[in-house]
Design an enzyme around this catalytic site. Structure first.
Site, mmCIF file in Angstrom:
data_model
loop_
_atom_site.group_PDB
_atom_site.id
_atom_site.type_symbol
_atom_site.label_atom_id
_atom_site.label_comp_id
_atom_site.label_asym_id
_atom_site.label_seq_id
_atom_site.Cartn_x
_atom_site.Cartn_y
_atom_site.Cartn_z
ATOM 1 N N ARG A 146 -14.492 -5.101 -0.402
ATOM 2 C CA ARG A 146 -14.410 -6.479 0.103
ATOM 3 C C ARG A 146 -13.394 -6.634 1.237
ATOM 4 N NH1 ARG A 146 -11.138 -9.407 -4.759
ATOM 5 N NH2 ARG A 146 -12.634 -8.291 -6.022
ATOM 6 N N HIS A 180 -6.138 -8.090 4.773
ATOM 7 C CA HIS A 180 -6.638 -9.431 5.075
ATOM 8 C C HIS A 180 -7.002 -9.633 6.538
ATOM 9 C CE1 HIS A 180 -6.490 -10.424 0.993
ATOM 10 N NE2 HIS A 180 -5.242 -10.013 0.905
ATOM 11 N N ARG A 227 -11.277 -1.085 -2.040
ATOM 12 C CA ARG A 227 -11.762 -1.554 -3.347
ATOM 13 C C ARG A 227 -13.154 -1.019 -3.606
ATOM 14 N NH1 ARG A 227 -8.392 -6.267 -5.156
ATOM 15 N NH2 ARG A 227 -9.764 -6.282 -6.958
ATOM 16 N N GLU A 270 5.606 1.263 -7.718
ATOM 17 C CA GLU A 270 5.700 0.011 -6.972
ATOM 18 C C GLU A 270 5.720 -1.108 -8.006
ATOM 19 O OE1 GLU A 270 3.489 -0.417 -3.375
ATOM 20 O OE2 GLU A 270 3.305 -2.596 -3.635
ATOM 21 N N GLU A 277 -4.058 2.285 -1.277
ATOM 22 C CA GLU A 277 -4.106 1.692 -2.620
ATOM 23 C C GLU A 277 -5.504 1.915 -3.159
ATOM 24 O OE1 GLU A 277 -3.185 -2.415 -2.364
ATOM 25 O OE2 GLU A 277 -1.238 -2.057 -1.466
ATOM 26 N N HIS A 283 3.696 -7.641 -3.533
ATOM 27 C CA HIS A 283 2.736 -8.660 -3.957
ATOM 28 C C HIS A 283 3.378 -10.040 -3.905
ATOM 29 C CE1 HIS A 283 -1.258 -9.647 -5.558
ATOM 30 N NE2 HIS A 283 -0.624 -10.769 -5.860
ATOM 31 N N THR A 332 -5.013 -8.215 -6.771
ATOM 32 C CA THR A 332 -4.583 -7.340 -7.863
ATOM 33 C C THR A 332 -3.654 -8.141 -8.782
ATOM 34 O OG1 THR A 332 -4.723 -5.553 -6.269
ATOM 35 C CG2 THR A 332 -3.687 -5.037 -8.366
ATOM 36 N N HIS A 375 -6.100 -1.316 0.741
ATOM 37 C CA HIS A 375 -6.718 -1.109 -0.574
ATOM 38 C C HIS A 375 -8.217 -0.949 -0.380
ATOM 39 C CE1 HIS A 375 -7.134 -2.874 -4.950
ATOM 40 N NE2 HIS A 375 -7.788 -1.733 -4.810
HETATM 41 N N1 PXP Z 1 1.236 -3.778 -3.058
HETATM 42 C C1 PXP Z 1 0.107 -3.626 -3.774
HETATM 43 C C2 PXP Z 1 -0.008 -2.461 -4.697
HETATM 44 C C3 PXP Z 1 -0.972 -4.531 -3.632
HETATM 45 O O1 PXP Z 1 -2.100 -4.360 -4.347
HETATM 46 C C4 PXP Z 1 -0.848 -5.580 -2.689
HETATM 47 C C5 PXP Z 1 -1.981 -6.512 -2.480
HETATM 48 O O2 PXP Z 1 -2.295 -7.152 -3.627
HETATM 49 C C6 PXP Z 1 0.342 -5.689 -1.972
HETATM 50 C C7 PXP Z 1 1.373 -4.774 -2.176
HETATM 51 C C8 PXP Z 1 0.547 -6.763 -0.954
HETATM 52 O O3 PXP Z 1 0.533 -8.021 -1.551
HETATM 53 P P1 PXP Z 1 0.460 -9.287 -0.596
HETATM 54 O O4 PXP Z 1 -0.816 -9.194 0.161
HETATM 55 O O5 PXP Z 1 0.502 -10.431 -1.562
HETATM 56 O O6 PXP Z 1 1.664 -9.248 0.298
#
Ligand code: PXP
Length: 254
Positions: free
Chosen positions: A52, A13, A48, A154, A73, A193, A104, A46
């Site tokens: 994005r 992000h 993608r 995970e 990821e 997540h 995700t 990640h």
């Molecule tokens: N782990 C995985 C596999 C993810 O895809 C994500 C992002 O969706 C995260 C951890 C981190 O999640 P968050 O950004 O909500 O902390």
């Protein structure tokens, strides 16, 4: 005996904010290096299909300019497999990916996805890359991940993080039971997540939890307090929970 609990910082992000304008600022590689200096144990991003968040150029720099374990990821596609084999990250977390989702939204189905996942897990493992599967905290998913030969999973904590009251307690119980199942099968257990200061403690307190991957909340919080402070605070909450300190509004994990 409780394991050391690693903190992986997801820098997607930071790239999202940069991409809103294009150009180079804020730089996810600068954020990754700052995260390591603030006490993170590794970096996650990640790549993608639609790029994005991070781009291929970001990935290249994250692999070469950050001196810490990098966890990529990615979806279990041929394109991503070739990128992983070329870049050789420390680890890959296989995730489901739907173009229309905002994030995700659920775990992989390691039961029905076996034939797609098997060759990817195999190729990554042969290349010396540690594989984890991002799955729901459900016994059949954990067993399927173990059968695929993945050394780690995970657990998707989204349902727990988005629930309230008794529902959150039930979702937490699923995560605790899933972590126990991982332990009995010899799988390293990670989670992530939706984790925040307010909901991380009961997950961090699970003694066999080895790694939490956290991104969106910490990058958002950094707007107010800075990334260094947001990561240090998360680390302190995790360490406090692991040391047996208060575990927040949900109480202990029993
Ligand atoms: N782990 C995985 C596999 C993810 O895809 C994500 C992002 O969706 C995260 C951890 C981190 O999640 P968050 O950004 O909500 O902390």
């Amino acid at each position: 005996m409780a394991l050391y609990l690693r903190l992986g910082i997801n820098v997607d992000h930071v790239a999202t904010v940069r991409n809103a304008r294009g150009g180079f600022h804020p730089d996810p590689v600068r954020a990754a290096n700052l995260a390591i200096a603030a006490g993170a144990d590794g970096i996650t991003a990640h790549l993608r299909e639609d790029r994005r968040h991070i781009t291929d150029a970001d990935l290249d720099r994250l692999l070469h300019e950050v001196k810490a374990p990098f966890n990529l990821e990615m979806a279990a596609t041929d394109e991503m497999l070739q990128i992983a084999l070329a870049g050789r990250p420390h680890a890959v977390c296989l995730v489901p990916e739907r173009r229309e989702e905002r994030t995700t939204e659920g775990g992989l189905d390691a039961v029905t996805g076996r034939s797609t996942l098997q060759p990817v897990v195999h190729a990554l493992t042969e290349a010396g890359i540690r594989v984890s599967l991002f799955i729901e905290p459900a016994a059949e998913q954990i067993e399927a991940a173990a059968a695929l030969g993945a050394p780690a999973v995970e657990l998707h904590t989204g349902a727990y993080c988005h629930a309230a009251g008794a529902d959150a307690g039930r979702e937490l119980a699923r995560i605790v039971a899933a972590a126990q199942r991982c332990d009995s099968l010899g799988l390293e257990c990670h989670a992530g997540h939706g984790l925040t200061y307010d909901n991380v403690a009961p997950v961090a307190a699970i003694p066999t939890m080895a790694e939490l991957n956290i991104g969106h909340f910490l990058v958002g919080e950094a707007v107010f307090v800075g990334l260094d402070a947001s990561i240090r605070h998360m680390r302190a909450v995790m360490d406090g929970a692991r040391a047996g300190g208060p575990v927040g509004v949900l109480g202990g994990i029993g």
